[in-house]
Design a protein around this motif. Structure first.
Motif, PDB file in Angstrom:
ATOM      1  N   LEU A 112      46.359  61.407  41.810  1.00 13.99           N
ATOM      2  CA  LEU A 112      44.951  61.786  41.823  1.00 13.99           C
ATOM      3  C   LEU A 112      44.108  60.876  40.928  1.00 13.99           C
ATOM      4  CD1 LEU A 112      43.365  64.003  43.234  1.00 13.99           C
ATOM      5  CD2 LEU A 112      43.665  65.441  41.228  1.00 13.99           C
ATOM      6  N   SER A 113      44.693  60.449  39.811  1.00 14.43           N
ATOM      7  CA  SER A 113      43.903  59.624  38.886  1.00 14.43           C
ATOM      8  C   SER A 113      43.490  58.304  39.541  1.00 14.43           C
ATOM      9  CB  SER A 113      44.673  59.381  37.591  1.00 14.43           C
ATOM     10  OG  SER A 113      45.856  58.716  37.883  1.00 14.43           O
ATOM     11  N   PHE A 114      44.327  57.768  40.437  1.00 15.17           N
ATOM     12  CA  PHE A 114      43.938  56.541  41.152  1.00 15.17           C
ATOM     13  C   PHE A 114      42.736  56.821  42.059  1.00 15.17           C
ATOM     14  CE2 PHE A 114      47.910  55.022  39.650  1.00 15.17           C
ATOM     15  CZ  PHE A 114      47.805  53.643  39.645  1.00 15.17           C
ATOM     16  N   GLY A 115      42.798  57.947  42.736  1.00 13.88           N
ATOM     17  CA  GLY A 115      41.689  58.310  43.624  1.00 13.88           C
ATOM     18  C   GLY A 115      40.401  58.525  42.849  1.00 13.88           C
ATOM     19  N   ILE A 116      40.515  59.223  41.737  1.00 14.99           N
ATOM     20  CA  ILE A 116      39.307  59.520  40.942  1.00 14.99           C
ATOM     21  C   ILE A 116      38.703  58.225  40.385  1.00 14.99           C
ATOM     22  CG2 ILE A 116      38.447  60.655  38.828  1.00 14.99           C
ATOM     23  CD1 ILE A 116      40.505  62.908  39.418  1.00 14.99           C
ATOM     24  N   ALA A 117      39.570  57.340  39.877  1.00 13.20           N
ATOM     25  CA  ALA A 117      39.067  56.079  39.302  1.00 13.20           C
ATOM     26  C   ALA A 117      38.355  55.245  40.371  1.00 13.20           C
ATOM     27  CB  ALA A 117      40.217  55.300  38.684  1.00 13.20           C
ATOM     28  N   GLY A 118      38.993  55.090  41.535  1.00  9.22           N
ATOM     29  CA  GLY A 118      38.389  54.309  42.623  1.00  9.22           C
ATOM     30  C   GLY A 118      37.072  54.922  43.067  1.00  9.22           C
ATOM     31  N   THR A 119      37.068  56.243  43.228  1.00  3.27           N
ATOM     32  CA  THR A 119      35.862  56.930  43.683  1.00  3.27           C
ATOM     33  C   THR A 119      34.746  56.822  42.644  1.00  3.27           C
ATOM     34  OG1 THR A 119      37.266  58.468  44.861  1.00  3.27           O
ATOM     35  CG2 THR A 119      34.991  59.138  44.563  1.00  3.27           C
ATOM     36  N   GLY A 120      35.118  56.935  41.370  1.00  3.75           N
ATOM     37  CA  GLY A 120      34.126  56.822  40.295  1.00  3.75           C
ATOM     38  C   GLY A 120      33.389  55.494  40.379  1.00  3.75           C
ATOM     39  N   ILE A 121      34.134  54.423  40.592  1.00 10.20           N
ATOM     40  CA  ILE A 121      33.491  53.100  40.694  1.00 10.20           C
ATOM     41  C   ILE A 121      32.553  53.074  41.905  1.00 10.20           C
ATOM     42  CG2 ILE A 121      33.898  50.624  41.026  1.00 10.20           C
ATOM     43  CD1 ILE A 121      36.560  50.956  39.581  1.00 10.20           C
ATOM     44  N   LEU A 122      33.042  53.612  43.021  1.00 12.32           N
ATOM     45  CA  LEU A 122      32.205  53.585  44.229  1.00 12.32           C
ATOM     46  C   LEU A 122      30.919  54.406  44.069  1.00 12.32           C
ATOM     47  CD1 LEU A 122      34.707  53.826  47.226  1.00 12.32           C
ATOM     48  CD2 LEU A 122      33.646  51.810  46.231  1.00 12.32           C
ATOM     49  N   LEU A 123      30.965  55.438  43.255  1.00  8.74           N
ATOM     50  CA  LEU A 123      29.755  56.237  43.041  1.00  8.74           C
ATOM     51  C   LEU A 123      28.740  55.510  42.156  1.00  8.74           C
ATOM     52  CD1 LEU A 123      31.191  59.833  42.526  1.00  8.74           C
ATOM     53  CD2 LEU A 123      29.780  59.034  44.414  1.00  8.74           C
ATOM     54  N   PHE A 124      29.252  54.614  41.324  1.00 10.20           N
ATOM     55  CA  PHE A 124      28.378  53.884  40.405  1.00 10.20           C
ATOM     56  C   PHE A 124      27.687  52.695  41.097  1.00 10.20           C
ATOM     57  CE2 PHE A 124      28.368  50.087  37.613  1.00 10.20           C
ATOM     58  CZ  PHE A 124      27.305  50.436  36.787  1.00 10.20           C
ATOM     59  N   LEU A 125      28.438  51.980  41.940  1.00  7.75           N
ATOM     60  CA  LEU A 125      27.946  50.708  42.466  1.00  7.75           C
ATOM     61  C   LEU A 125      26.646  50.765  43.276  1.00  7.75           C
ATOM     62  CD1 LEU A 125      31.280  48.855  43.285  1.00  7.75           C
ATOM     63  CD2 LEU A 125      29.840  48.716  41.267  1.00  7.75           C
ATOM     64  N   PRO A 126      26.387  51.831  44.044  1.00 10.83           N
ATOM     65  CA  PRO A 126      25.107  51.836  44.773  1.00 10.83           C
ATOM     66  C   PRO A 126      23.907  51.657  43.852  1.00 10.83           C
ATOM     67  CG  PRO A 126      26.509  53.588  45.593  1.00 10.83           C
ATOM     68  CD  PRO A 126      27.213  52.998  44.408  1.00 10.83           C
ATOM     69  N   LEU A 127      24.045  52.069  42.593  1.00  8.95           N
ATOM     70  CA  LEU A 127      22.933  51.926  41.649  1.00  8.95           C
ATOM     71  C   LEU A 127      22.549  50.458  41.449  1.00  8.95           C
ATOM     72  CD1 LEU A 127      23.873  54.571  38.940  1.00  8.95           C
ATOM     73  CD2 LEU A 127      21.824  54.578  40.377  1.00  8.95           C
ATOM     74  N   VAL A 128      23.545  49.571  41.531  1.00  5.40           N
ATOM     75  CA  VAL A 128      23.259  48.144  41.336  1.00  5.40           C
ATOM     76  C   VAL A 128      22.380  47.644  42.485  1.00  5.40           C
ATOM     77  CG1 VAL A 128      24.254  45.859  40.968  1.00  5.40           C
ATOM     78  CG2 VAL A 128      25.501  47.881  40.191  1.00  5.40           C
ATOM     79  N   PHE A 129      22.755  48.018  43.705  1.00  6.77           N
ATOM     80  CA  PHE A 129      21.975  47.572  44.867  1.00  6.77           C
ATOM     81  C   PHE A 129      20.578  48.198  44.848  1.00  6.77           C
ATOM     82  CE2 PHE A 129      26.335  46.859  46.135  1.00  6.77           C
ATOM     83  CZ  PHE A 129      26.262  45.603  46.717  1.00  6.77           C
ATOM     84  N   ILE A 130      20.533  49.492  44.514  1.00  2.99           N
ATOM     85  CA  ILE A 130      19.240  50.187  44.497  1.00  2.99           C
ATOM     86  C   ILE A 130      18.334  49.571  43.422  1.00  2.99           C
ATOM     87  CG2 ILE A 130      18.105  52.399  43.968  1.00  2.99           C
ATOM     88  CD1 ILE A 130      20.505  53.781  45.312  1.00  2.99           C
ATOM     89  N   SER A 131      18.929  49.276  42.266  1.00  2.00           N
ATOM     90  CA  SER A 131      18.142  48.697  41.186  1.00  2.00           C
ATOM     91  C   SER A 131      17.567  47.336  41.603  1.00  2.00           C
ATOM     92  CB  SER A 131      19.049  48.574  39.960  1.00  2.00           C
ATOM     93  OG  SER A 131      18.579  47.615  39.098  1.00  2.00           O
ATOM     94  N   ASN A 132      18.384  46.536  42.279  1.00  2.00           N
ATOM     95  CA  ASN A 132      17.925  45.226  42.733  1.00  2.00           C
ATOM     96  C   ASN A 132      16.808  45.368  43.777  1.00  2.00           C
ATOM     97  OD1 ASN A 132      17.717  42.542  43.252  1.00  2.00           O
ATOM     98  ND2 ASN A 132      19.837  42.219  43.821  1.00  2.00           N
ATOM     99  N   ALA A 133      17.046  46.242  44.748  1.00  2.00           N
ATOM    100  CA  ALA A 133      16.059  46.412  45.829  1.00  2.00           C
ATOM    101  C   ALA A 133      14.739  46.963  45.292  1.00  2.00           C
ATOM    102  CB  ALA A 133      16.617  47.335  46.894  1.00  2.00           C
ATOM    103  N   THR A 134      14.809  47.759  44.224  1.00  2.00           N
ATOM    104  CA  THR A 134      13.581  48.305  43.653  1.00  2.00           C
ATOM    105  C   THR A 134      12.857  47.247  42.835  1.00  2.00           C
ATOM    106  OG1 THR A 134      14.744  50.398  43.484  1.00  2.00           O
ATOM    107  CG2 THR A 134      12.651  50.247  42.327  1.00  2.00           C
ATOM    108  N   SER A 135      13.625  46.499  42.052  1.00  2.00           N
ATOM    109  CA  SER A 135      13.027  45.461  41.214  1.00  2.00           C
ATOM    110  C   SER A 135      12.318  44.416  42.075  1.00  2.00           C
ATOM    111  CB  SER A 135      14.130  44.820  40.373  1.00  2.00           C
ATOM    112  OG  SER A 135      13.728  43.624  39.820  1.00  2.00           O
TER     113      SER A 135
END
Lengths: 446, 344
Positions: free
Chosen positions: B148-171
């Motif tokens: 489960l810890s592998f799944g949680i770690a991978g998912t955690g990263i995927l939940l964070f990354l959209p913020l990078v794209f959104i931040s760029n598109a907004t800027s």
């Protein structure tokens, strides 16, 4: 010049692009292109020999190729683009304007490559019996697609070093079908196969336990190798001859070796790979593991060396005869010398050099025109200012800057006015003094 | 809050490159909408799918239910497949945006350059973690915590990354704010609309994933009587409906957070823009009603028509997004026009 600048410090901006590129080429050439060809060859052999063992082997390979290419492979490919976007925006932006539709076509091929790879792996068990032929054809289509992505990207890379008539005509076709494209594409194709054989050979014993099947695999790998190494020689030579004159003379220099060492190491290495090929042809289940290991490591080094050479011999340009390595257009240099670079830069916080802002102006200029290759103090000594101008006076630096491209043909000319030369010299002198002073103190206190 | 300054005195936007944009700009704009929707559908499935995999595995452990565990495994397989396509489909919209919005997209990218580059190792790590997660499902069935810890770690990263794209598109839509920008983490609370967009994106992800699970489960359960597919179908339906309702909240919140002049264009200021938004909103309500019907009675026809309607709504949303971009950038475009013909 026209965009904000970013500093990756000690690592060096250029090194970051290089690092990404080398990892990508390792994976792309060894797994996606060469690896796929070998994997499908093994499946073909499995069908011909009706061998369950070989079929399982090819299937296992497909799993590893899928995992590696869709993670590290695909992402470092995107990574080269991302890294150039933040470090060399003008260069990649211009290349995108020239080659947009080539890249777009490459993207369509890339999508089909990934879809084919997914089908190839996930349908392995479903498409058996009568459908096996369809599975094999999917594999062949996969090889063709992964090769085609390289064919298109090579057109763009080759145009950077030798855009031929494009500089005059600005025609896409002149840029794409440049004199270097064909030889470099064929060279890379066989380099990819050589690399894949070299990386795979030491691992055959781990994947295939039965000696009869191992014999067949090794023989097949040997055949690919004795074909590929001479082809690399032939097309590598043609490739070399298709380069601009100055770039040709820079090949040995770019490696940092003497001419003798360069020839000795490369020719001997390739000959040893050929020897391995000849021995594999024999198909003996036991072969010199040391030679196989050497071949694997040497091939990886060779491909890294090739990429480093390709990047370095292009100097002082990033798009030959059009744009310098720091993103300054060749025909803008005179304008910046007259009007000043800072006044023409949107993102510079300083527009005109004064006694008060001299150091800050120098830093802006360093970030605008030098940082693409150089660092103040960094991992690559010959690009670090703490090594290059150690002990130089501020006046000596200022005297050198306007002539650096005459003394060193690989350097882009400094595009700025006299005040800006002085500001850059003052900044460099201060930074080097501080960094080297700190180093000296650190050594002294030990 | 900020507002776009009309007219611009000193545009912070750099001049465009010397080489011309190789094609018609309206055509490129249509291409962005199509390419972005295709990419986002797969990204939605990957992000929400990763969350649902972990969610269902935890549920299976707590309830000791092997059917739900197998459901989680099925989703994990879909996630690893879709992530490969999501990555490649992301290339086209980036290619077009880089080509026609060079003056806006490159500065906004460079201003968060370090995090932008960190996307590469983070995505590689997330994908590798999710591969380990999927390929060790049976092997580690007695070591669920590790698995489960592998799944949680991978998912955690995927939940964070959209913020990078959104931040760029907004800027990129707010050049007048570039000067005060101090890197990625600062951007998250500096630019307006980032979290509203994230909320909108996430609820869309769970809606799309719900539709996908319903489609996949339904297709499979017609051929197999395995209870896992029935579970998948039901789970999918519920997810699509609940998160679609949430979209009714996320959409207006995002709309209200837009720049006042842009917002007013959509709220009566411009007939065209207002009509576009009203059409999308009405269709969205109809679509939710269809989903409610679908929960009550299974029907292939209803499903196909709701799927078709969803695609139409997504198309309209993509179009609106393009219009919003156009409205934000219009004053800068006048000041620093794009190169449509190479001057040599």
């Amino acid at each position: 010049m026209d965009f904000p600048t970013i500093d990756f410090g000690w690592l060096g901006n250029g090194n970051l692009i290089g690092l990404m590129a080398v990892v990508h080429v390792f994976i792309n050439h060894a797994a996606a292109i060469g690896g796929s060809i070998l994997m499908v060859s093994i499946e073909y052999m499995a069908i011909k020999q009706n061998s369950e063992v070989l079929d399982r082997y090819a299937r296992r390979l497909s799993k590893w190729i899928l995992i590696i290419t869709t993670t590290v492979g695909a992402m470092t490919g995107v990574g080269i683009w991302f890294a150039t976007m933040v470090i060399e925006p003008t260069a990649i932006g211009s290349l995108l304007r020239i080659f947009h539709w080539a890249w777009f076509t490459e993207w369509i091929i890339f999508v089909s490559e990934v879809v084919l790879l997914l089908i190839y792996f996930y349908m392995w068990d479903q498409w058996s019996g009568e459908k096996k032929k369809l599975h094999l054809r999917t594999g062949i289509a996969l090889c063709v697609m992964s090769w085609l992505t390289m064919v298109i990207i090579t057109g763009i890379l080759a145009a950077q070093i030798n855009p031929g008539n494009w500089v005059k005509t600005l025609s896409f076709w002149d840029a794409f079908f440049n004199p270097t494209w064909l030889p470099s594409t064929i060279f890379r194709t066989f380099a990819a196969i050589t690399l894949a054989v070299a990386v795979m050979t030491p691992l055959v014993g781990w994947f295939v336990k039965e000696s009869k099947d191992r014999h067949l695999v090794l023989k097949m790998l040997g055949k690919w190798l004795v074909l590929s190494v001479p082809m690399m020689f032939i097309f590598g030579f043609w490739y070399l001859k298709s380069l601009p004159d100055q770039a040709q003379t820079l090949v040995v220099w770019a490696t940092g070796m003497s001419s003798f060492m360069f020839l000795f190491i490369n020719v001997l290495g390739l000959l040893l790979i050929l020897v391995l090929g000849a021995m594999l042809l024999d198909g003996k289940p036991k072969f010199p593991i040391a030679l196989a290991m050497f071949t694997g490591l040497f091939s990886l080094t060779l491909i890294a060396e090739f990429e480093i050479i390709r990047e370095n011999i292009r100097k002082p340009y990033v798009i030959y005869n059009y744009m310098y390595a720091n993103g300054v257009l060749k025909d803008r240099v005179e304008l910046y010398k007259k009007e000043g670079a800072l006044a023409n830069s949107k993102f510079s916080k300083v527009k005109e050099v004064t006694e008060e802002n001299k150091i800050q102006a120098g830093e802006e200029l360093f970030r605008m025109q030098c940082i693409q290759c150089h660092t103040i103090d960094g991992v690559r000594g010959n690009r670090a200012m703490t090594v290059r101008i150690n002990g130089w006076s501020e006046e000596a630096i200022a005297r050198f800057i306007p002539h650096l491209h005459e003394v060193r043909p690989t350097m882009a000319p400094f595009a700025g006015n006299e005040k800006e030369v002085e500001a850059l010299a003052a900044y460099l002198h201060k930074m080097v003094l501080e960094a080297n002073g700190a180093n000296t103190q650190a050594v002294g206190s030990k | 809050m900020h507002s776009v300054i009309y007219p611009l005195v000193n545009s912070p936007v750099p001049n465009d490159l010397e080489l011309a944009i190789p094609g018609s700009i309206p055509f490129f704009n249509v291409l962005i909408v199509i390419a972005l929707i295709a990419h986002l559908i797969f990204v939605n499935i990957v992000v929400a799918g990763a969350v649902y995999t972990v969610w269902n595995e935890v549920k299976a452990i707590r309830k000791k239910d092997p059917v739900i565990d197998r459901l989680a495994y099925q989703i994990a397989t879909q996630v690893t497949i879709h992530k490969s396509i999501a990555v490649v489909l992301g290339v086209a919209p980036l290619l077009v945006i880089s080509t026609i919005y060079t003056q806006y997209f490159y500065p906004s990218t460079i201003l968060i350059g370090k995090m932008w580059l960190a996307l590469i190792p983070l995505l590689i790590i997330a994908f590798l973690l999710l591969y380990v997660y999927k390929f060790t499902w049976e092997k580690w069935s007695h070591r669920k915590a590790v698995h489960l810890s592998f799944g949680i770690a991978g998912t955690g990263i995927l939940l964070f990354l959209p913020l990078v794209f959104i931040s760029n598109a907004t800027s990129m839509l707010n050049p007048q704010m570039w000067e005060g920008s101090r890197g990625f983490f600062h951007s998250l609370f500096y630019y307006p609309t980032i979290w509203q967009k994230y909320f909108h994106f996430m609820s869309a992800s769970f809606t799309v994933m719900g539709m996908y699970m319903y489609w996949w489960g339904r297709k499979k359960s017609l051929k197999h009587s395995d209870p896992v597919y029935t579970e998948m179908k039901n789970f999918g339906k519920k997810s699509a409906f609940l998160f679609a309702l949430l979209q009714l909240l996320a959409g207006p919140i995002l709309l209200l957070s837009l720049d006042s002049q842009v917002r007013s264009s959509f709220l009566g200021g411009s007939l065209f823009h207002s009509a576009l938004l009203v059409t999308a909103a009405i269709l969205a309500v109809i679509w939710i009603a269809m989903l409610l019907q679908l929960i009550r009675h299974e029907s292939k026809r209803l499903f196909v028509s709701s799927l078709a309607l969803l695609l139409v709504i997504m198309g309209l949303m993509g179009w609106i997004r393009g219009e919003v971009r156009g409205l934000y950038l219009a004053p800068y475009m006048d000041e620093s026009p794009r190169t449509v013909h190479t001057v040599k």
